[in-house]
Design a protein around this motif. Structure first.
Motif, PDB file in Angstrom:
ATOM      1  N   ALA A 109     -13.493  -1.493   9.110  1.00 34.97           N
ATOM      2  CA  ALA A 109     -12.810  -2.788   9.079  1.00 34.97           C
ATOM      3  C   ALA A 109     -11.424  -2.609   8.471  1.00 34.97           C
ATOM      4  N   SER A 110     -10.477  -3.405   8.927  1.00 36.31           N
ATOM      5  CA  SER A 110      -9.107  -3.294   8.412  1.00 36.31           C
ATOM      6  C   SER A 110      -9.067  -3.556   6.908  1.00 36.31           C
ATOM      7  N   GLU A 111      -9.934  -4.450   6.405  1.00 31.20           N
ATOM      8  CA  GLU A 111      -9.988  -4.711   4.961  1.00 31.20           C
ATOM      9  C   GLU A 111     -10.451  -3.467   4.206  1.00 31.20           C
ATOM     10  N   ALA A 112     -11.389  -2.745   4.775  1.00 32.60           N
ATOM     11  CA  ALA A 112     -11.891  -1.519   4.138  1.00 32.60           C
ATOM     12  C   ALA A 112     -10.806  -0.450   4.110  1.00 32.60           C
ATOM     13  N   ILE A 113     -10.056  -0.331   5.185  1.00 34.57           N
ATOM     14  CA  ILE A 113      -8.959   0.646   5.225  1.00 34.57           C
ATOM     15  C   ILE A 113      -7.928   0.289   4.164  1.00 34.57           C
ATOM     16  N   ALA A 114      -7.605  -0.999   4.050  1.00 34.61           N
ATOM     17  CA  ALA A 114      -6.642  -1.439   3.034  1.00 34.61           C
ATOM     18  C   ALA A 114      -7.154  -1.110   1.632  1.00 34.61           C
ATOM     19  N   LYS A 115      -8.438  -1.316   1.379  1.00 34.41           N
ATOM     20  CA  LYS A 115      -9.030  -0.987   0.080  1.00 34.41           C
ATOM     21  C   LYS A 115      -8.922   0.520  -0.183  1.00 34.41           C
ATOM     22  N   ALA A 116      -9.218   1.324   0.832  1.00 33.13           N
ATOM     23  CA  ALA A 116      -9.183   2.778   0.686  1.00 33.13           C
ATOM     24  C   ALA A 116      -7.770   3.277   0.389  1.00 33.13           C
ATOM     25  N   ARG A 117      -6.767   2.565   0.834  1.00 38.48           N
ATOM     26  CA  ARG A 117      -5.377   2.971   0.574  1.00 38.48           C
ATOM     27  C   ARG A 117      -5.073   3.012  -0.925  1.00 38.48           C
ATOM     28  N   GLY A 118      -5.867   2.312  -1.732  1.00 37.31           N
ATOM     29  CA  GLY A 118      -5.666   2.302  -3.176  1.00 37.31           C
ATOM     30  C   GLY A 118      -6.202   3.528  -3.890  1.00 37.31           C
ATOM     31  N   LEU A 119      -6.922   4.382  -3.185  1.00 37.49           N
ATOM     32  CA  LEU A 119      -7.478   5.586  -3.810  1.00 37.49           C
ATOM     33  C   LEU A 119      -6.391   6.623  -4.070  1.00 37.49           C
ATOM     34  N   GLN A 120      -6.558   7.351  -5.155  1.00 39.13           N
ATOM     35  CA  GLN A 120      -5.634   8.437  -5.474  1.00 39.13           C
ATOM     36  C   GLN A 120      -5.944   9.636  -4.579  1.00 39.13           C
ATOM     37  N   THR A 121      -4.920  10.176  -3.936  1.00 37.28           N
ATOM     38  CA  THR A 121      -5.133  11.308  -3.026  1.00 37.28           C
ATOM     39  C   THR A 121      -4.272  12.514  -3.359  1.00 37.28           C
ATOM     40  N   GLY A 122      -3.400  12.408  -4.347  1.00 39.27           N
ATOM     41  CA  GLY A 122      -2.511  13.524  -4.650  1.00 39.27           C
ATOM     42  C   GLY A 122      -1.689  13.872  -3.426  1.00 39.27           C
ATOM     43  N   GLU A 123      -1.653  15.152  -3.103  1.00 35.83           N
ATOM     44  CA  GLU A 123      -0.908  15.617  -1.929  1.00 35.83           C
ATOM     45  C   GLU A 123      -1.757  15.624  -0.658  1.00 35.83           C
ATOM     46  N   ASP A 124      -3.051  15.335  -0.776  1.00 38.96           N
ATOM     47  CA  ASP A 124      -3.909  15.249   0.398  1.00 38.96           C
ATOM     48  C   ASP A 124      -3.563  13.975   1.178  1.00 38.96           C
ATOM     49  N   ARG A 125      -3.746  14.022   2.473  1.00 35.99           N
ATOM     50  CA  ARG A 125      -3.405  12.894   3.335  1.00 35.99           C
ATOM     51  C   ARG A 125      -4.591  12.521   4.213  1.00 35.99           C
ATOM     52  N   TRP A 126      -4.660  11.223   4.559  1.00 32.41           N
ATOM     53  CA  TRP A 126      -5.690  10.750   5.480  1.00 32.41           C
ATOM     54  C   TRP A 126      -5.142   9.587   6.287  1.00 32.41           C
ATOM     55  N   GLU A 127      -5.739   9.421   7.456  1.00 34.65           N
ATOM     56  CA  GLU A 127      -5.388   8.304   8.332  1.00 34.65           C
ATOM     57  C   GLU A 127      -6.583   8.028   9.242  1.00 34.65           C
ATOM     58  N   VAL A 128      -6.893   6.768   9.440  1.00 32.58           N
ATOM     59  CA  VAL A 128      -7.939   6.372  10.382  1.00 32.58           C
ATOM     60  C   VAL A 128      -7.269   6.013  11.699  1.00 32.58           C
ATOM     61  N   ILE A 129      -7.748   6.624  12.762  1.00 30.72           N
ATOM     62  CA  ILE A 129      -7.293   6.290  14.113  1.00 30.72           C
ATOM     63  C   ILE A 129      -8.555   6.062  14.931  1.00 30.72           C
TER      64      ILE A 129
END
Length: 175
Positions: A109-129
């Motif tokens: 869900a778009s709300e879940a993706i927005a929530k996940a954006r708040g996680l600390q990732t350092g230099e690691d990257r992620w994207e949902v497609i």
């Protein structure tokens, strides 16, 4: 019916969820799959399943649970879907073994993706497609700054990740 790439989440990791690939193939064949082959011992299969692929995936989950006593999600994609996911990978691939595709059970869900954006990732990257989570670890998955389990919980959907070397090999085997 065309060949599919069938993945099972979290087997043969750290002594949990032991599943021999010969047994994994036998389960698929017992449920009507043809031309079954596996690749490495982490739950990667290529086969021609019966016509209803969703029903086949759920039957594989039940068979694993009944036979081995643990539940694991089974996620499959057509070769074309995996090729499209690989082509959509949004990150520069510096080391294929540091870049991953996680095949999800559903679109988050778009709300879940927005929530996940708040996680600390350092230099690691992620994207949902779509139904895939694309990951790039700065220092490899063995030393992540991003906590994939926390990301999965925030997204609210299960998934199973494979590095791009494995993804490319599965595409080749699915021909």
């Amino acid at each position: 019916m065309s060949r599919r790439i069938v993945l099972i989440r979290a087997v043969n990791l750290g002594g949990t969820g032991r599943l021999a690939m010969a047994q994994w193939r036998e389960l698929a064949e017992s449920l009507g799959a043809r031309d079954v082959s596996t690749y490495i011992a982490s739950g990667n299969m290529v086969c021609t399943p019966p016509a209803d692929t969703e029903a086949f995936d759920r039957a594989m989950e039940r068979a694993v649970e009944q036979t081995f006593g643990f539940f694991r999600e089974v996620i499959s994609r057509s070769r074309e879907e995996v090729v499209a996911a690989l082509e959509a990978h949004p990150f520069e691939v510096i080391e294929p073994k540091y870049s991953y595709l996680s095949f999800l059970t559903a679109v988050p869900a778009s709300e879940a993706i927005a929530k996940a954006r708040g996680l600390q990732t350092g230099e690691d990257r992620w994207e949902v497609i779509g139904r895939e989570l694309h990951l790039r670890y700065a220092n490899g998955a063995g030393r992540p700054q991003l906590k994939e389990a926390a990301l999965g919980r925030a997204l609210g959907v299960a998934g199973t990740a494979r590095n791009l070397n494995t993804v490319r090999k599965l595409i080749e085997l699915a021909l």
